[in-house]
Design an enzyme around this catalytic site. Structure first.
Site, mmCIF file in Angstrom:
data_model
loop_
_atom_site.group_PDB
_atom_site.id
_atom_site.type_symbol
_atom_site.label_atom_id
_atom_site.label_comp_id
_atom_site.label_asym_id
_atom_site.label_seq_id
_atom_site.Cartn_x
_atom_site.Cartn_y
_atom_site.Cartn_z
ATOM 1 N N ALA A 292 0.811 -1.215 0.000
ATOM 2 C CA ALA A 292 0.000 0.000 0.000
ATOM 3 C C ALA A 292 0.846 1.267 0.000
ATOM 4 C CB ALA A 292 -0.945 0.007 1.208
ATOM 5 N N GLY B 228 4.937 0.250 -3.418
ATOM 6 C CA GLY B 228 4.120 -0.955 -3.415
ATOM 7 C C GLY B 228 2.906 -0.907 -4.319
ATOM 8 N N ASP C 153 19.469 1.530 -10.214
ATOM 9 C CA ASP C 153 20.758 2.112 -10.586
ATOM 10 C C ASP C 153 21.099 1.789 -12.042
ATOM 11 O OD1 ASP C 153 21.081 3.004 -7.924
ATOM 12 O OD2 ASP C 153 21.910 1.059 -7.345
ATOM 13 N N HIS D 199 24.090 0.097 -3.231
ATOM 14 C CA HIS D 199 22.894 0.824 -3.654
ATOM 15 C C HIS D 199 22.738 2.134 -2.876
ATOM 16 C CE1 HIS D 199 19.002 1.436 -5.439
ATOM 17 N NE2 HIS D 199 18.355 1.319 -4.290
#
Length: 356
Positions: A53, A57, A193, A220
């Site tokens: 949610a 998502g 990325d 990351h």
């Protein structure tokens, strides 16, 4: 039978998959939730999104509902899961959608899954570093991974929750503690990325980004994101100024979006796209497709670090091959040392969160 009662029973059957009930309550229903599948439901894989949610998502749920390899899509969150589930379930694609709300339904959401994608957690806000996210997101990832270890220990896990450089180590330690750790099945999602690198390089070259492939290794976050511009496909060359510009922009792509949104969010849409792209690659690997190669932050022998983002080959068991870095130039070697220095601290922080 009373027409009104009959109508209510039909409504009950239709909505059963949107609002799962505890097993003890299901016994009273004419049609159990476990049997509530769309007629002619497509064959494929069972996928769960934890944090369905949220900003990432919801878009990710939309994209996974469109994926023909998905037969069952479980949407879990601590808030608003029923609404997202109802909305997504109206799409006329093959995947059957079921929603799960709150900690009590986490185990039901995870049972029997082939792939679990975790975008759960808070997003970055202006002035917030990925390290700031750690204090909140670390606990969320631990709880969700404990559920995975118990309910679907054989599932592939795509971990998006930031900071990925630490949360992958958290997940690994949770699985090790539970005795279910399989390094082939835990993958930190760094695809955004790569997506950014492909886009930005294509802009400089003046070509379609779909024709460009840039390997991005390391981690990351910030300087740990290392695009190997010397290995771009198709082969090309850049000036030193272009290399500096591209590397800096790829490393700070997330900050670029956070600042542009001016407090209204982070890179949710492009992240959802990248996550769906990577999840599709994982599903194609599970299906047995040959030559499925992506970059991911995984348990890796490429460096002395326990986890490192690099090219991997995906297959039926998850990560079936981890590729070496290949030839790197002087600029990339210097970047690699910077990346490793920061990565070792982030990984240790994640592992220590579980080990204590």
């Amino acid at each position: 039978m009373n027409p009104q009662n009959e109508a209510l029973k039909r409504i009950e059957r239709i909505t059963a998959h949107l609002h799962p009930l505890p097993p003890q309550m299901e016994d009273n229903l004419e049609l159990r939730r476990s049997d509530c599948r769309a007629k002619g439901g497509a064959p494929g894989f069972k996928v769960a999104i934890l944090g369905a949610a949220g900003g990432i998502g919801q878009s990710l749920a939309l994209l996974m509902k469109m994926n023909p390899l998905v037969s069952v899509l479980h949407l879990y969150d601590v808030v608003n899961a029923p609404g997202v589930t109802a909305d997504i379930s109206h799409m006329d694609t093959g995947a059957v959608v079921r929603g799960f709300l709150g900690q009590k339904q986490l185990e039901d959401a995870l049972t029997g899954m082939d792939l679990v994608i975790i975008p759960a957690g808070i997003p970055r806000k202006p002035g917030m570093t990925r390290d700031d996210l750690f204090k909140i997101n670390a606990g969320i990832v631990r709880t969700l991974c404990e559920g995975i270890a118990k309910c679907c220990p054989g599932a592939l896990v795509n971990l998006i929750s930031n900071p990925v450089n630490s949360t992958v180590a958290i997940a690994a330690e949770v699985f090790k503690k539970a005795g279910t750790y399989d390094p082939k099945k835990l993958l930190g999602v760094t695809t955004l990325d790569v997506v950014r690198a492909n886009t930005f390089v294509a802009e400089v070259l003046g070509v379609d980004p779909r024709t460009v492939s840039v390997p991005v290794v390391g981690g990351h976050a910030g300087v740990t994101i290392l695009p190997l511009l010397s290995q771009v496909t198709p082969p090309c060359s850049f000036t030193s100024e272009e290399i500096a510009y591209l590397t800096n922009r790829i490393q700070n792509g997330g900050t670029e979006v956070v600042e542009a949104k001016a407090g209204a969010g982070s890179a949710t849409l492009s992240m959802a796209y990248a996550a769906a792209k990577f999840a599709d690659a994982c599903l194609r690997g599970l299906r047995g497709d040959a030559g499925v190669i992506e970059c991911s932050f995984v348990d890796s022998p490429v460096t002395e670090l326990p986890y490192f983002a690099c090219k991997v080959r995906l297959g039926r068991t998850g990560v079936e091959e981890v590729f070496p870095l290949g030839p790197v130039n002087e600029f990339e070697r210097a970047g690699l040392e910077k990346a490793k220095k920061e990565l070792v601290e982030s990984i240790l922080k994640g592992a220590s969160f579980i080990k204590g």
